[in-house]
Design an enzyme around this catalytic site. Structure first.
Site, mmCIF file in Angstrom:
data_model
loop_
_atom_site.group_PDB
_atom_site.id
_atom_site.type_symbol
_atom_site.label_atom_id
_atom_site.label_comp_id
_atom_site.label_asym_id
_atom_site.label_seq_id
_atom_site.Cartn_x
_atom_site.Cartn_y
_atom_site.Cartn_z
ATOM 1 N N HIS A 164 55.033 15.639 50.491
ATOM 2 C CA HIS A 164 55.670 14.769 51.481
ATOM 3 C C HIS A 164 54.585 13.888 52.095
ATOM 4 C CE1 HIS A 164 58.568 13.454 54.521
ATOM 5 N NE2 HIS A 164 57.520 13.439 55.332
ATOM 6 N N CYS A 165 54.837 12.586 52.115
ATOM 7 C CA CYS A 165 53.845 11.637 52.621
ATOM 8 C C CYS A 165 54.367 10.973 53.888
ATOM 9 C CB CYS A 165 53.550 10.577 51.562
ATOM 10 S SG CYS A 165 52.321 9.365 52.095
ATOM 11 N N PRO A 166 53.761 11.238 55.048
ATOM 12 C CA PRO A 166 54.227 10.603 56.290
ATOM 13 C C PRO A 166 53.990 9.099 56.312
ATOM 14 C CG PRO A 166 52.195 11.814 56.670
ATOM 15 C CD PRO A 166 52.630 12.152 55.280
#
Length: 393
Positions: A164-166
């Site tokens: 997951h990439c913010p």
């Protein structure tokens, strides 16, 4: 009003997902999580404006550097356009999730002991629980395909989840992995292009006659480009290595990979096919943000995979009429996958739900490997069924 999916009630669905709360399917509902995205846009816009107005335009005004400035301006704008396109696609393209019940009922989770007539699985799977049963997500109430993990931030099971990439307010998964890889590629090119070309303008800006704002912005832009270029270059090299090894960031962080080595991925299909698995089937379009890889992201088993070539290619996991797995000859054995490690580097695989990863399957289990070396080995979930089929006690 957000579209919601209500989990079955406790009476209708016993097991670990009993009484699970409904979760929203609508994306981009948390405004605060747009802050990292706005920060990235600010960096892109700032570096673009500094390079264009304080480097390229002065070169275009100078007769000696006009042609060179024109070439730099054209190249930089093309790279920036591709970078922005890839970034938008990373944000907007859903990474892929498990099909809904009306699309494919075989992925709808039901307790095997209480619902023996569950729909059979229509794809070949490599990963299973330690018990041999199909993996399932207690939050989504669905069986999970290979390489699929539940993201607590996105509140969904993501196909071939990398992390997951913010910075894109999204997960990197099967359907947007190519765009994320190209985003790193074009960001690396753009930052290095700024660093090595704008350094002449930075030297010239040290002249006392240069306006302070121009000198400050050139120095700021060069420093920012150096900082971002270093970080993104290291991250991009890491993802090139992962691509060559046919691994995701989550799989890199698994304890089983650390024990067995990083050259033992069960999904390694060779150099060319590993590239196609991320960048698409057409090599002419590999560097363009289009033509993503073919497939559904639900199955990654084919004849080119290493476990399909060795003596372990004896059993095949399929859903029986009772909804479980049985094993037949000439197909691969199931193997066990320990829990993911905590605090993984390069991304956010720690957002994978800790409960959903326990007892999953992968190709790195020492215990399963030792068991398979026994001459009379039969995978546990199939043993009772095979004995009943052949009439043995």
């Amino acid at each position: 009003m957000a579209d919601t999916v209500t989990m079955p009630s406790q009476a209708a669905m016993p097991g670990p997902i009993a009484g699970a709360m409904p979760f929203p399917k609508q994306r981009f509902t948390e405004t605060a999580k747009f802050l990292p995205v706005l920060f990235v846009w600010a960096n892109i816009f700032g570096l673009y404006m500094i390079f264009m107005f304080f480097h390229c335009l002065p070169m275009l005004r100078h007769p000696l550097y006009h042609d060179n400035g024109l070439l730099q301006l054209a190249f930089f704008n093309v790279v920036t356009a591709l970078l922005v396109t890839c970034y938008l696609l990373c944000i907007l393209v859903h990474p892929g999730t498990i099909p809904e019940k009306d699309e494919d009922p075989t992925w709808e989770y039901v307790a095997q002991d209480q619902y023996p007539s569950a729909a059979p699985c229509n794809v070949q799977l490599q990963e299973a629980k330690r018990s041999g049963d199909r993996r399932h997500c207690k939050w989504c109430a669905k069986f999970k395909p290979d390489r699929c993990h539940h993201c607590r931030v996105c509140r969904a099971c993501i196909l071939k989840m990398d992390h997951h990439c913010p910075w894109i307010y999204n997960c990197v998964g099967f359907r947007n992995h190519k765009f994320f890889f190209l985003l790193l590629f074009y960001t690396t090119i753009a930052t290095h292009f700024i660093i090595w070309n704008m350094i002449d303008s930075v030297r010239a800006a040290t002249d006392p006659r240069t306006p302070f704002i121009a000198m400050f912005l050139l120095l700021f832009g060069e420093t920012l480009a150096c900082f971002l270029g270093l970080l993104v270059s290291v991250f991009f090299i890491f993802h090139i290595w992962l691509l060559m090894k046919a691994m995701t960031t989550i799989e890199f962080c698994e304890k089983s990979m650390k024990k067995s080595g990083y050259n033992s991925s069960a999904y390694d299909r060779g150099f060319l096919k590993n590239l196609k698995a991320v960048l698409g089937d057409n090599p002419c379009l590999w560097l363009l943000p289009c033509s993503p890889p073919s497939g559904t992201g639900l199955s990654f088993v084919d004849e080119d995979m290493p476990f399909a070539k060795g003596p372990a290619f004896r059993f095949r996991k399929e859903a029986s009429a009772g909804g479980g797995f049985h094993e037949i000859e000439e197909e691969p054995d199931p193997e066990v996958n320990p829990k993911l490690g905590k605090g993984a580097a390069f991304g956010s695989p720690q957002h994978v739900d800790a409960d959903e990863s326990g007892g999953e399957a992968s190709s790195g289990s020492d215990r399963e490997r030792e068991a398979r070396q026994q001459p009379d080995y039969i995978p546990a979930p199939a043993e009772a069924q095979l004995q009943a089929h052949h009439g043995t006690p």
